[in-house]
Write a protein that holds these residues in place. Structure first.
Motif, PDB file in Angstrom:
ATOM      1  N   UNK A  38       2.622  25.502  18.539  1.00 36.54           N
ATOM      2  CA  UNK A  38       2.494  26.851  19.063  1.00 36.54           C
ATOM      3  C   UNK A  38       1.174  26.970  19.800  1.00 36.54           C
ATOM      4  N   UNK A  40      -1.482  29.353  20.684  1.00 32.64           N
ATOM      5  CA  UNK A  40      -1.956  30.696  20.370  1.00 32.64           C
ATOM      6  C   UNK A  40      -2.836  31.263  21.463  1.00 32.64           C
ATOM      7  N   UNK A  86      -7.755  22.120  24.622  1.00 30.23           N
ATOM      8  CA  UNK A  86      -7.283  22.396  23.266  1.00 30.23           C
ATOM      9  C   UNK A  86      -6.176  21.469  22.812  1.00 30.23           C
ATOM     10  N   UNK A 106      -0.863  21.444  12.606  1.00 31.67           N
ATOM     11  CA  UNK A 106      -1.732  22.551  12.234  1.00 31.67           C
ATOM     12  C   UNK A 106      -3.081  22.447  12.923  1.00 31.67           C
ATOM     13  N   UNK A 107      -3.568  21.217  13.092  1.00 31.18           N
ATOM     14  CA  UNK A 107      -4.840  21.053  13.796  1.00 31.18           C
ATOM     15  C   UNK A 107      -4.720  21.580  15.221  1.00 31.18           C
ATOM     16  N   UNK A 109      -2.547  23.785  16.402  1.00 36.30           N
ATOM     17  CA  UNK A 109      -2.378  25.239  16.351  1.00 36.30           C
ATOM     18  C   UNK A 109      -3.735  25.927  16.193  1.00 36.30           C
ATOM     19  N   UNK A 110      -4.552  25.395  15.255  1.00 37.66           N
ATOM     20  CA  UNK A 110      -5.842  26.027  15.006  1.00 37.66           C
ATOM     21  C   UNK A 110      -6.788  25.814  16.164  1.00 37.66           C
ATOM     22  N   UNK A 111      -6.684  24.676  16.850  1.00 36.27           N
ATOM     23  CA  UNK A 111      -7.582  24.475  17.983  1.00 36.27           C
ATOM     24  C   UNK A 111      -7.238  25.447  19.099  1.00 36.27           C
ATOM     25  N   UNK A 113      -6.037  28.389  18.618  1.00 34.42           N
ATOM     26  CA  UNK A 113      -6.581  29.662  18.128  1.00 34.42           C
ATOM     27  C   UNK A 113      -8.075  29.763  18.408  1.00 34.42           C
ATOM     28  N   UNK A 114      -8.788  28.657  18.106  1.00 39.81           N
ATOM     29  CA  UNK A 114     -10.234  28.661  18.312  1.00 39.81           C
ATOM     30  C   UNK A 114     -10.549  28.857  19.780  1.00 39.81           C
ATOM     31  N   UNK A 115      -9.812  28.173  20.654  1.00 40.58           N
ATOM     32  CA  UNK A 115     -10.054  28.322  22.083  1.00 40.58           C
ATOM     33  C   UNK A 115      -9.769  29.759  22.519  1.00 40.58           C
ATOM     34  N   UNK A 117     -10.131  32.457  20.686  1.00 34.91           N
ATOM     35  CA  UNK A 117     -11.257  33.306  20.246  1.00 34.91           C
ATOM     36  C   UNK A 117     -12.414  33.174  21.224  1.00 34.91           C
ATOM     37  N   UNK A 118     -12.750  31.924  21.562  1.00 37.46           N
ATOM     38  CA  UNK A 118     -13.902  31.705  22.445  1.00 37.46           C
ATOM     39  C   UNK A 118     -13.651  32.343  23.814  1.00 37.46           C
ATOM     40  N   UNK A 120     -11.682  34.840  24.600  1.00 39.88           N
ATOM     41  CA  UNK A 120     -11.694  36.290  24.536  1.00 39.88           C
ATOM     42  C   UNK A 120     -13.127  36.819  24.443  1.00 39.88           C
ATOM     43  N   UNK A 234      -3.564  40.408  23.017  1.00 38.81           N
ATOM     44  CA  UNK A 234      -3.142  40.148  21.630  1.00 38.81           C
ATOM     45  C   UNK A 234      -1.745  40.673  21.333  1.00 38.81           C
TER      46      UNK A 234
ATOM     47  N   UNK B  81       1.609  27.207   5.285  1.00 33.98           N
ATOM     48  CA  UNK B  81       0.648  27.800   6.207  1.00 33.98           C
ATOM     49  C   UNK B  81       0.855  29.312   6.245  1.00 33.98           C
ATOM     50  N   UNK B 307     -19.550  35.453  17.782  1.00 30.80           N
ATOM     51  CA  UNK B 307     -18.126  35.150  17.634  1.00 30.80           C
ATOM     52  C   UNK B 307     -17.743  33.917  18.451  1.00 30.80           C
ATOM     53  N   UNK B 308     -18.432  33.755  19.596  1.00 30.36           N
ATOM     54  CA  UNK B 308     -18.202  32.535  20.380  1.00 30.36           C
ATOM     55  C   UNK B 308     -18.593  31.330  19.539  1.00 30.36           C
ATOM     56  N   UNK B 311     -15.905  30.597  16.979  1.00 31.36           N
ATOM     57  CA  UNK B 311     -14.773  29.917  17.586  1.00 31.36           C
ATOM     58  C   UNK B 311     -15.096  28.480  17.929  1.00 31.36           C
ATOM     59  N   UNK B 314     -15.260  26.323  14.869  1.00 21.62           N
ATOM     60  CA  UNK B 314     -13.916  26.026  14.385  1.00 21.62           C
ATOM     61  C   UNK B 314     -13.304  24.904  15.223  1.00 21.62           C
ATOM     62  N   UNK B 315     -13.432  25.045  16.541  1.00 26.81           N
ATOM     63  CA  UNK B 315     -12.847  24.047  17.441  1.00 26.81           C
ATOM     64  C   UNK B 315     -13.477  22.681  17.215  1.00 26.81           C
ATOM     65  N   UNK B 318     -12.483  21.018  13.969  1.00 26.61           N
ATOM     66  CA  UNK B 318     -11.143  20.426  13.965  1.00 26.61           C
ATOM     67  C   UNK B 318     -11.153  19.135  14.766  1.00 26.61           C
TER      68      UNK B 318
END
Lengths: 305, 355
Positions: A38, A40, A86, A106-107, A109-111, A113-115, A117-118, A120, A234, B81, B307-308, B311, B314-315, B318
């Motif tokens: 997915x 995100x 990502x 999952x890695x 998907x989360x990456x 998500x992280x991208x 966030x950054x 946005x 969102x 999850x 917040x950056x 993120x 987190x990136x 991972x």
């Protein structure tokens, strides 16, 4: 009779919202079909589309039709960039076991998500967190009378653009070599690689196509609503995601049908409930679908993951 | 490879090292150190600096330690999850807030009640969604999380909607009130340590092994006679119970809650803690919570960029540490540790149970 006209109007509004969800849901579905993960960050592509459109409009004041190709180009570029940042780093392992492993998925998907966030937060930093107005000359809010009902011109533009883009997508997928490649990779990535398809390039193409659709949806909604903000991606992102899951994850017609269904049911729900509750309809539809049709409405029993 | 020669890595330690250096001794030392920090250094710093800001961060950290440990139980250990965890945190917080402001119930009642109410909702959610696999389950939890948020935001008669609930009484225990910063911190820290200890005992047991079996391959676990559906529901209920406890602590320490505390981004933050710390590792979840709460506060000087930074962290984590900061040992390692007695050498010198 008054109620009927009013009802019809709500259905048409809902269909135009549904078209926007559909444009985004197709991007989700294409990318999910090809990569099995997915994305995100798709909502952020939508926001980027809207903001680039606004920037072009305020800076150059071009005719409206000239904005669209630019937004398409930016959408494609952001899709390619997103894939590079990502997703590419997590495709180091291409054997079948890693592609099916839960941890890898999952890695990724989360990456994404992280991208998202950054991205946005960076956009909030550049444009500020508030709503930005679109210059009134470009707004698509003139009422157009079709028989007894009044429709905003934006709805018609959204219908027309969605129809054109869906047609173009069908042409791309079923009439061209690239589309054949996308369908092959989506069916079986390893198999496609074995028969000589450049899977990396196909994946990049898919991201570009999906993000073009998402970015177009962004600018259309911006012109229709008249205001955009960094957080605007969102809600439609989640709705499109819901439409994709309800449609069965890998079925494009299913995603489009469910996106239209969501749009219409939301806009009808605002008539019976206050607008704050309309999101509840979407999520209840999602949960009910998943409980009674665990594979989605149009899913065809994908291989169990 | 000769089948009769066992892999050296799989062999039990025939020569046990001195107790102080063995795994057990080292773990004991680590535990002591962490407890000393939680109950010695941090309270000392709070008293010494007298800074309410510092105390607030310490309390928030402890609450998020519970949250990330509980999410780790369901996502890391049992492999489901869940991206709607903040909603159950919200249910706990609202349960505690409403019970104490409307009915005037004391903390001793509201804390377990918040946990139980959240667990009840967790059970109701888990019952129909447990048939779903992988991404379908994740999306279902996302949808349910958003549903709960919409209800909290719009059911104005009960939750006061976007205005939130004010004036929630502080933590109290039979007449004693935690109204100073230090006592508030200590009360939360004691409960957090207790929660983590319970989750630790649960994860590092035969029951935990069953959960890990579920995560690795639920069809296989099913065929081995493990009741998969029931285990999934139980792990979800346990996780939501602790999320409810964390919510009650938030309500009673901050005295004000609003629906925005429990949005999707909060769920993502909790998930990020678990992932950065290491999926499936309880110490990892604790460290991840510390890291993800303390890092943005430490970066407060650069203001809007934090917040950056979250993120990006987190990136990068991972990308560079796919298994997290404190990775879980291999599944085989867990099995070996749990069954080590069965694997110990018998008098003849041949290892039992593995050939």
């Amino acid at each position: 009779m008054v109620f009927d006209v009013f009802f019809l109007q709500q259905v048409i509004n809902g269909l135009s919202i549904g078209c926007v969800y559909a444009l985004m849901a197709i991007g989700f579905t294409l990318i999910f079909g090809v990569l099995n993960v997915v994305n995100f960050a798709h909502g952020e592509v939508y926001t980027i589309g809207a903001f680039v459109g606004l920037m072009v409009i305020t800076a150059l004041a071009p005719p409206l039709l000239a904005v669209v190709p630019l937004v398409l180009a930016v959408g494609a570029a952001s899709g390619v960039g997103l894939e590079r940042i990502a997703f590419r780093p997590f495709r180091r392992f291409t054997d079948e076991a890693s592609q099916k492993s839960r941890a890898m998925r999952e890695a990724t998907l989360l990456s994404s998500l992280a991208v998202s966030i950054v991205t946005r937060e960076i956009m909030m930093h550049i444009f500020g967190g508030d709503m930005q107005g679109i210059p009134s000359g470009y707004l698509l809010q003139q009422p157009v009378a079709i028989g007894p009902i009044m429709v905003a011109s934006g709805s018609l533009v959204i219908f027309a653009t969605s129809a054109v883009m869906l047609g173009a997508l069908q042409f791309l997928l079923y009439r061209t070599q690239t589309g054949l490649g996308i369908r092959a990779v989506s069916n079986n990535q390893l198999g496609a690689r074995y028969v000589g398809i450049n899977t990396d390039r196909t994946i990049v193409t898919t991201f570009a196509v999906g993000s073009m659709l998402g970015a177009t949806a962004g600018i259309l909604v911006g012109l229709y609503d008249g205001a955009i903000s960094p957080h605007m991606g969102f809600a439609p992102g989640v709705k499109a995601f819901v439409a994709m899951v309800m449609g069965g994850l890998s079925s494009i017609p299913g995603a489009v049908a469910c996106a239209l269904l969501l749009g219409v049911s939301e806009s009808i729900a605002t008539e019976f409930l206050s607008s704050g509750w309309k999101d509840l309809i979407t999520y209840s539809l999602l949960v009910i679908t998943l409980v009674f049709f665990p594979q989605g409405l149009f899913g065809h029993g994908r291989e169990r993951a | 490879m000769d089948v009769n020669v066992p892999d050296a890595r799989l062999m039990p330690d025939t020569l046990a090292p001195p107790a102080a250096f063995s795994g057990r001794g080292r773990r004991f030392a680590w535990t002591l150190l962490l407890l000393a920090v939680a109950f010695g250094a941090v309270p000392a710093a709070i008293v010494g600096t007298g800074s309410s800001y510092l105390a607030q961060i310490a309390i928030t950290t402890m609450i998020f330690v519970i949250l990330s440990a509980s999410l780790n139980h369901v996502t890391g250990t049992a492999g489901l999850l869940s991206i709607g965890h903040a909603a159950f945190y919200g249910i706990g917080a609202y349960a505690a807030a409403l019970l104490s402001t409307r009915l005037g119930l004391p903390f001793v009642v509201t804390l377990p009640a918040a946990g139980l109410i959240a667990a009840l909702f967790g059970f109701l959610v888990a019952l129909p969604t447990m048939r779903l696999v992988s991404i379908y389950f994740a999306v279902a939890t996302l949808g349910i999380g958003e549903m709960i948020y919409v209800v909290l935001l719009n059911w104005v008669d009960v939750t006061r909607g976007p205005m939130g609930i004010r004036g929630i009484p502080p933590i109290s225990l039979f007449g004693w009130q935690a109204d100073t910063l230090l006592s508030r911190y200590l009360a939360v820290a004691v409960i957090a340590v207790a929660c983590v200890w319970v989750l630790h005992r649960l994860t590092h047991s035969y029951y935990g092994n069953a959960l890990r079996a579920l995560r690795e391959d639920d069809q296989c676990a099913d065929s081995m006679g493990i009741n998969v559906e029931r285990l999934k529901i139980e792990s979800f209920v346990v996780a939501t119970f602790f999320a409810g406890i964390a919510g009650a602590l938030l309500a009673h320490t901050s005295a004000y809650i609003a629906p925005d505390n429990f949005r999707f981004m909060e769920s993502i933050l909790i998930l990020a803690m678990v992932v950065v710390g290491g999926l499936g590792s309880l110490p990892g979840a604790v460290v991840g919570a510390l890291f993800m709460i303390v890092l943005p506060e430490a970066l407060r000087d650069i203001g809007d960029y934090r917040m950056i930074a979250v993120g990006a962290t987190m990136f990068l984590s991972i990308l560079l540490l796919p298994k997290g900061m404190l990775a879980e040992g291999t599944a085989l390692g867990f099995v070996r540790r749990s069954f080590s007695r069965g694997w110990a050498t018998i008098a003849g010198g041949t290892p039992v149970g593995w050939k």
